[in-house]
Design an enzyme around this catalytic site. Structure first.
Site, PDB file in Angstrom:
ATOM      1  N   GLY A  59     -55.629-109.113  15.061  1.00 51.10           N
ATOM      2  CA  GLY A  59     -55.654-109.367  13.629  1.00 51.10           C
ATOM      3  C   GLY A  59     -56.582-110.519  13.309  1.00 51.10           C
ATOM      4  O   GLY A  59     -56.790-111.406  14.149  1.00 51.10           O
ATOM      5  N   GLN A  64     -60.341-117.426   8.559  1.00 48.70           N
ATOM      6  CA  GLN A  64     -60.621-117.793   9.960  1.00 48.70           C
ATOM      7  C   GLN A  64     -62.111-117.696  10.304  1.00 48.70           C
ATOM      8  O   GLN A  64     -62.551-118.271  11.293  1.00 48.70           O
ATOM      9  CB  GLN A  64     -59.851-116.873  10.921  1.00 48.70           C
ATOM     10  CG  GLN A  64     -58.353-117.087  10.909  1.00 48.70           C
ATOM     11  CD  GLN A  64     -57.693-116.164  11.913  1.00 48.70           C
ATOM     12  OE1 GLN A  64     -57.447-115.001  11.631  1.00 48.70           O
ATOM     13  NE2 GLN A  64     -57.404-116.676  13.090  1.00 48.70           N
ATOM     14  N   CYS A 106     -52.563-117.425  18.061  1.00 48.07           N
ATOM     15  CA  CYS A 106     -53.534-117.299  16.967  1.00 48.07           C
ATOM     16  C   CYS A 106     -54.912-117.695  17.493  1.00 48.07           C
ATOM     17  O   CYS A 106     -55.039-118.676  18.221  1.00 48.07           O
ATOM     18  CB  CYS A 106     -53.116-118.223  15.825  1.00 48.07           C
ATOM     19  SG  CYS A 106     -54.265-118.232  14.439  1.00 48.07           S
ATOM     20  N   LEU A 107     -55.930-116.927  17.106  1.00 47.88           N
ATOM     21  CA  LEU A 107     -57.290-117.232  17.549  1.00 47.88           C
ATOM     22  C   LEU A 107     -57.748-118.602  17.058  1.00 47.88           C
ATOM     23  O   LEU A 107     -58.609-119.228  17.662  1.00 47.88           O
ATOM     24  CB  LEU A 107     -58.271-116.157  17.039  1.00 47.88           C
ATOM     25  CG  LEU A 107     -58.059-114.735  17.569  1.00 47.88           C
ATOM     26  CD1 LEU A 107     -58.981-113.761  16.858  1.00 47.88           C
ATOM     27  CD2 LEU A 107     -58.257-114.674  19.072  1.00 47.88           C
ATOM     28  N   HIS A 148     -48.350-112.651   9.826  1.00 51.64           N
ATOM     29  CA  HIS A 148     -49.230-113.700  10.361  1.00 51.64           C
ATOM     30  C   HIS A 148     -50.537-113.764   9.561  1.00 51.64           C
ATOM     31  O   HIS A 148     -50.968-114.848   9.149  1.00 51.64           O
ATOM     32  CB  HIS A 148     -49.493-113.395  11.846  1.00 51.64           C
ATOM     33  CG  HIS A 148     -50.369-114.381  12.536  1.00 51.64           C
ATOM     34  ND1 HIS A 148     -49.910-115.214  13.533  1.00 51.64           N
ATOM     35  CD2 HIS A 148     -51.683-114.678  12.384  1.00 51.64           C
ATOM     36  CE1 HIS A 148     -50.905-115.983  13.956  1.00 51.64           C
ATOM     37  NE2 HIS A 148     -51.988-115.668  13.281  1.00 51.64           N
ATOM     38  N   GLU A 149     -51.157-112.601   9.320  1.00 48.83           N
ATOM     39  CA  GLU A 149     -52.455-112.590   8.625  1.00 48.83           C
ATOM     40  C   GLU A 149     -52.286-112.917   7.142  1.00 48.83           C
ATOM     41  O   GLU A 149     -53.144-113.576   6.555  1.00 48.83           O
ATOM     42  CB  GLU A 149     -53.168-111.240   8.814  1.00 48.83           C
ATOM     43  CG  GLU A 149     -53.388-110.811  10.262  1.00 48.83           C
ATOM     44  CD  GLU A 149     -54.037-111.871  11.136  1.00 48.83           C
ATOM     45  OE1 GLU A 149     -54.793-112.716  10.625  1.00 48.83           O
ATOM     46  OE2 GLU A 149     -53.766-111.878  12.364  1.00 48.83           O
ATOM     47  N   HIS A 152     -52.163-116.523   6.736  1.00 42.90           N
ATOM     48  CA  HIS A 152     -53.501-117.135   6.777  1.00 42.90           C
ATOM     49  C   HIS A 152     -54.134-117.184   5.386  1.00 42.90           C
ATOM     50  O   HIS A 152     -54.732-118.193   5.022  1.00 42.90           O
ATOM     51  CB  HIS A 152     -54.441-116.323   7.687  1.00 42.90           C
ATOM     52  CG  HIS A 152     -54.444-116.764   9.115  1.00 42.90           C
ATOM     53  ND1 HIS A 152     -54.729-118.050   9.506  1.00 42.90           N
ATOM     54  CD2 HIS A 152     -54.218-116.073  10.261  1.00 42.90           C
ATOM     55  CE1 HIS A 152     -54.671-118.127  10.838  1.00 42.90           C
ATOM     56  NE2 HIS A 152     -54.350-116.944  11.318  1.00 42.90           N
TER      57      HIS A 152
END
Ligand code: ZN
Length: 184
Positions: A59, A64, A106-107, A148-149, A152
């Site tokens: 994702g 990001q 998370c990236l 999660h996204e 963000h």
């Protein structure tokens, strides 16, 4: 997966976005609603999918990659199954139930994995790239990635859900990086 990426790359010459790291203010900001699906938005979506598949990740949210707009991409198959790719505009959770504790990462917070409680099931309302509004039902890991996204695009990271003690330990780990301005 690799094959798919190479085909895309040679066809469109896409570049992988740099991913912003915890401490970058763009990650803590509420992203702007998309009112017009321009060619720039479509191109951003395409580059995000390419970045997500190449990294690889399941994702990605536009903030990001330094674009503060409400656009997310999700693909649990990481490029293996086209039907599992979601590109969502202005997504919001309209219903949720149950609770599930699972390890999450998370990236934008590399090398940190923590157990977080998320809803077991969610209903999400979002637009697609053609401007059509759709309703999605998800459970388990997919519900988690939706949450999660969507967090963000609201300027929240998964580590915001940890105790302040745990969060401070993570903050210390990233402090040097933040001080050096290395936040993506
Ligand atoms: Zn993330």
């Amino acid at each position: 997966m690799l094959k798919y990426n190479i085909i895309q790359m040679s066809k469109k010459n896409l570049k992988v976005f740099d991913i912003l790291i915890y401490g970058n203010p763009v990650l803590a900001r509420k992203a702007e609603e998309i009112t017009n699906i321009t060619s720039e938005i479509k191109e951003l979506a395409e580059k995000m999918v390419f970045t997500m598949h190449s990294t690889p990740g399941i994702g990605l949210a536009a903030p990001q990659v330094n674009h503060s707009v409400q656009l997310i991409t999700i693909d649990l198959s990481v490029g293996e199954k086209p039907q599992e790719l979601f590109i969502l505009i202005n997504p919001e959770i309209i219903n949720q139930d149950g609770e599930l504790l699972m390890e999450e990462g998370c990236l934008s917070v590399p090398e940190i994995n923590e157990k977080i409680t998320r809803p077991e099931r969610v209903t999400v309302r979002a637009g697609d790239l053609n401007g059509n509004e759709k309703i999605f039902e998800a459970e388990g890991l997919l519900a988690r990635v939706f949450c999660h996204e969507i967090d963000h695009i609201n300027g929240k990271l998964f580590i915001d859900k940890l105790s302040s003690l745990k969060r401070n330990i993570i903050k210390q780990k990233f402090k040097k990086r933040i001080a050096a301005g290395d936040t993506g």
